[in-house]
Write a protein that holds these residues in place. Sequence first.
Motif, mmCIF file in Angstrom:
data_model
loop_
_atom_site.group_PDB
_atom_site.id
_atom_site.type_symbol
_atom_site.label_atom_id
_atom_site.label_comp_id
_atom_site.label_asym_id
_atom_site.label_seq_id
_atom_site.Cartn_x
_atom_site.Cartn_y
_atom_site.Cartn_z
ATOM 1 N N ALA A 1 0.834 -1.207 0.000
ATOM 2 C CA ALA A 1 0.000 0.000 0.000
ATOM 3 C C ALA A 1 0.867 1.255 0.000
ATOM 4 O O ALA A 1 0.525 2.262 -0.628
ATOM 5 C CB ALA A 1 -0.920 -0.009 1.221
ATOM 6 N N TYR A 2 2.016 1.181 0.679
ATOM 7 C CA TYR A 2 2.923 2.325 0.715
ATOM 8 C C TYR A 2 3.400 2.680 -0.690
ATOM 9 O O TYR A 2 3.413 3.855 -1.087
ATOM 10 C CB TYR A 2 4.114 2.011 1.613
ATOM 11 N N GLY A 3 3.778 1.668 -1.463
ATOM 12 C CA GLY A 3 4.227 1.920 -2.827
ATOM 13 C C GLY A 3 3.142 2.526 -3.691
ATOM 14 O O GLY A 3 3.392 3.435 -4.490
ATOM 15 N N ARG A 4 1.916 2.029 -3.544
ATOM 16 C CA ARG A 4 0.812 2.579 -4.338
ATOM 17 C C ARG A 4 0.533 4.037 -3.966
ATOM 18 O O ARG A 4 0.134 4.833 -4.824
ATOM 19 C CB ARG A 4 -0.438 1.713 -4.144
ATOM 20 N N LYS A 5 0.767 4.376 -2.705
ATOM 21 C CA LYS A 5 0.577 5.772 -2.291
ATOM 22 C C LYS A 5 1.612 6.677 -2.945
ATOM 23 O O LYS A 5 1.313 7.825 -3.309
ATOM 24 C CB LYS A 5 0.655 5.874 -0.772
ATOM 25 N N ILE A 6 2.840 6.189 -3.101
ATOM 26 C CA ILE A 6 3.877 6.977 -3.765
ATOM 27 C C ILE A 6 3.481 7.254 -5.214
ATOM 28 O O ILE A 6 3.578 8.392 -5.696
ATOM 29 C CB ILE A 6 5.233 6.244 -3.694
ATOM 30 N N PHE A 7 3.024 6.223 -5.922
ATOM 31 C CA PHE A 7 2.588 6.413 -7.303
ATOM 32 C C PHE A 7 1.388 7.361 -7.368
ATOM 33 O O PHE A 7 1.274 8.168 -8.287
ATOM 34 C CB PHE A 7 2.216 5.070 -7.927
ATOM 35 N N ALA A 8 0.499 7.254 -6.396
ATOM 36 C CA ALA A 8 -0.677 8.128 -6.374
ATOM 37 C C ALA A 8 -0.267 9.583 -6.224
ATOM 38 O O ALA A 8 -0.805 10.469 -6.906
ATOM 39 C CB ALA A 8 -1.609 7.715 -5.240
ATOM 40 N N LEU A 9 0.697 9.857 -5.340
ATOM 41 C CA LEU A 9 1.170 11.225 -5.148
ATOM 42 C C LEU A 9 1.822 11.750 -6.424
ATOM 43 O O LEU A 9 1.683 12.925 -6.762
ATOM 44 C CB LEU A 9 2.170 11.287 -3.989
ATOM 45 N N GLY A 10 2.542 10.878 -7.127
ATOM 46 C CA GLY A 10 3.166 11.301 -8.380
ATOM 47 C C GLY A 10 2.142 11.632 -9.438
ATOM 48 O O GLY A 10 2.397 12.454 -10.320
ATOM 49 N N GLY A 11 0.964 10.995 -9.356
ATOM 50 C CA GLY A 11 -0.093 11.279 -10.317
ATOM 51 C C GLY A 11 -0.848 12.550 -10.009
ATOM 52 O O GLY A 11 -1.056 13.394 -10.882
ATOM 53 N N SER A 12 -1.245 12.715 -8.746
ATOM 54 C CA SER A 12 -1.992 13.916 -8.347
ATOM 55 C C SER A 12 -1.948 14.054 -6.836
ATOM 56 O O SER A 12 -2.470 13.196 -6.117
ATOM 57 C CB SER A 12 -3.448 13.830 -8.821
ATOM 58 N N VAL A 13 -1.341 15.128 -6.365
ATOM 59 C CA VAL A 13 -1.241 15.361 -4.922
ATOM 60 C C VAL A 13 -2.615 15.638 -4.324
ATOM 61 O O VAL A 13 -2.973 15.092 -3.274
ATOM 62 C CB VAL A 13 -0.287 16.539 -4.634
ATOM 63 N N GLU A 14 -3.396 16.459 -5.004
ATOM 64 C CA GLU A 14 -4.704 16.828 -4.461
ATOM 65 C C GLU A 14 -5.630 15.620 -4.403
ATOM 66 O O GLU A 14 -6.351 15.418 -3.415
ATOM 67 C CB GLU A 14 -5.327 17.929 -5.319
ATOM 68 N N ALA A 15 -5.622 14.804 -5.441
ATOM 69 C CA ALA A 15 -6.465 13.608 -5.436
ATOM 70 C C ALA A 15 -6.023 12.647 -4.330
ATOM 71 O O ALA A 15 -6.858 12.012 -3.675
ATOM 72 C CB ALA A 15 -6.391 12.912 -6.790
ATOM 73 N N SER A 16 -4.731 12.551 -4.106
ATOM 74 C CA SER A 16 -4.215 11.680 -3.050
ATOM 75 C C SER A 16 -4.646 12.183 -1.686
ATOM 76 O O SER A 16 -5.034 11.401 -0.813
ATOM 77 C CB SER A 16 -2.683 11.612 -3.122
ATOM 78 N N ARG A 17 -4.586 13.503 -1.511
ATOM 79 C CA ARG A 17 -4.994 14.068 -0.220
ATOM 80 C C ARG A 17 -6.479 13.814 0.034
ATOM 81 O O ARG A 17 -6.878 13.462 1.148
ATOM 82 C CB ARG A 17 -4.691 15.567 -0.214
ATOM 83 N N ARG A 18 -7.282 13.952 -0.995
ATOM 84 C CA ARG A 18 -8.723 13.718 -0.835
ATOM 85 C C ARG A 18 -9.038 12.240 -0.615
ATOM 86 O O ARG A 18 -10.075 11.905 -0.042
ATOM 87 C CB ARG A 18 -9.471 14.220 -2.072
ATOM 88 N N ALA A 19 -8.126 11.370 -1.063
ATOM 89 C CA ALA A 19 -8.312 9.931 -0.854
ATOM 90 C C ALA A 19 -7.883 9.495 0.539
ATOM 91 O O ALA A 19 -8.002 8.319 0.883
ATOM 92 C CB ALA A 19 -7.540 9.149 -1.906
ATOM 93 N N GLY A 20 -7.393 10.429 1.339
ATOM 94 C CA GLY A 20 -7.027 10.113 2.714
ATOM 95 C C GLY A 20 -5.566 9.776 2.917
ATOM 96 O O GLY A 20 -5.181 9.322 3.998
ATOM 97 N N ILE A 21 -4.734 9.975 1.904
ATOM 98 C CA ILE A 21 -3.301 9.680 2.033
ATOM 99 C C ILE A 21 -2.621 10.806 2.812
ATOM 100 O O ILE A 21 -2.861 11.991 2.548
ATOM 101 C CB ILE A 21 -2.659 9.528 0.646
ATOM 102 N N ASN A 22 -1.767 10.422 3.751
ATOM 103 C CA ASN A 22 -1.001 11.402 4.521
ATOM 104 C C ASN A 22 0.154 11.880 3.652
ATOM 105 O O ASN A 22 1.233 11.286 3.632
ATOM 106 C CB ASN A 22 -0.481 10.771 5.813
ATOM 107 N N VAL A 23 -0.087 12.944 2.902
ATOM 108 C CA VAL A 23 0.876 13.421 1.921
ATOM 109 C C VAL A 23 2.192 13.805 2.575
ATOM 110 O O VAL A 23 3.279 13.461 2.079
ATOM 111 C CB VAL A 23 0.297 14.626 1.147
#
Length: 429
Positions: free
Chosen positions: A292-314
């Motif tokens: 899950a940690y790795g997928r969060k890294i890829f998510a942040l690389g795609g869109s920081v705002e979308a990651s933040r709204r998805a609950g990821i601790n940016v």
Amino acid sequence: MKTDKTAAPAGAPVVNPDAAKGAATAVDPRLLVREQGLGGYLTEFKRKMSAGDLGSIPVIIGLVIICVVFQSLNSEFLSAKNLSDIAVAMVATGMMAVGIIFVLLLGEIDLSVGSVSGVSGALVAVLSVTQGMNEWLAVVIAIASGAAIGAIHGFFFARIGAPAFAVTLAGLLFWLGFMLQLLGDTGTINLDGDGVVGHLTTYYFADVAAAYGLAAVAVVGYFLSAFLDSRRREAAGIPARPLTDIVVRTVVLAVFAFAAAIMFNQYRGLPLALVLFLVVLVATDFVLRRTAYGRKIFALGGSVEASRRAGINVTAIRVSVFAIAGTFAAIGGLFWASKIAAVNQGSGTGDLLMNVIAAAVIGGTSLFGGRGRTWNALLGVMVIVSIQYGLSLEGIATPINYMITGGVLLITVVIDSVTRKTQKSAGRA
């Protein structure tokens, strides 16, 4: 305002259930490739080419061209000795490139890794040689210091909001000065060639069983991983890679793995440095693709705002990624110190930083974030070190080496940019 009476209200029953039953379920064509055999892969290859998704194809073609050109110029290029030397020489830069890839996946950059690698080597030298500390403990402190330095950079970037470029540029200067302060007036501290750090690049597993054993473990491990993954996908009811495809891939891997084993055994045996590098690549690739940690890294690389709204601790992810970059910079610094059996004022300077970034980018990691694998570090550093050793065999001066490496990097960045534009026009970015 008129209401469209032809639109069915939400939750309304299907008017024609028979037609609904006959409707085909939309399936991503990429998921069907694994079930269509060779024809499916040819179709997928054409689709990727038309969409600009080149993957590792350019760098593999580049490696083949490099080998052909330099072998035609000098028959020693593909000799067991030269290939073994390349395998050992690429580990230090490759280790640092692994850390840079984590940062690039966020769409950021870390300019301090060269200086951090120098600090790592200086700490080991001062603590173990000057202060008489146990070398293992000194190594642990050096690596932990690299992680702490990276976390500090990540804090200023993620929590304070300073640009990563500016923070790590300041770090480059600060930690370079700190390294020079540690080394003192002499500026050079020699290391024990038979110590822990010294053995990193000088130790070889001379027994032929070591190289063959590692090749066998790699082949069996790949087959089991691919086979079990296919079984899990079948159990979940989703397209899975057929057994024949897994077998073909395993055979291809076996050919390359055992060919490398034969080559190493013709010289001094299996290098410890390469074994450690491969272990790091497998472990980090697992982290990025299977956790899950790795997928969060890829998510942040795609869109920081979308990651933040998805609950990821940016903030936490960003700080941890820079800490990882610092850790691998420190590890790379130990390999550089091992290579020359010393630490001096030139440690971590020169073209090291550019080579590290170039290795990651040339290997296939995007500068724009969200795309890349740690195995890209292996491909990229193979290109850079192969060019260096090929030119060295021909006695070509360093300036030409810089120009060729810079040209290869520019071509890679251009391909990356064109790929992104093509994917956007194809609706895949």
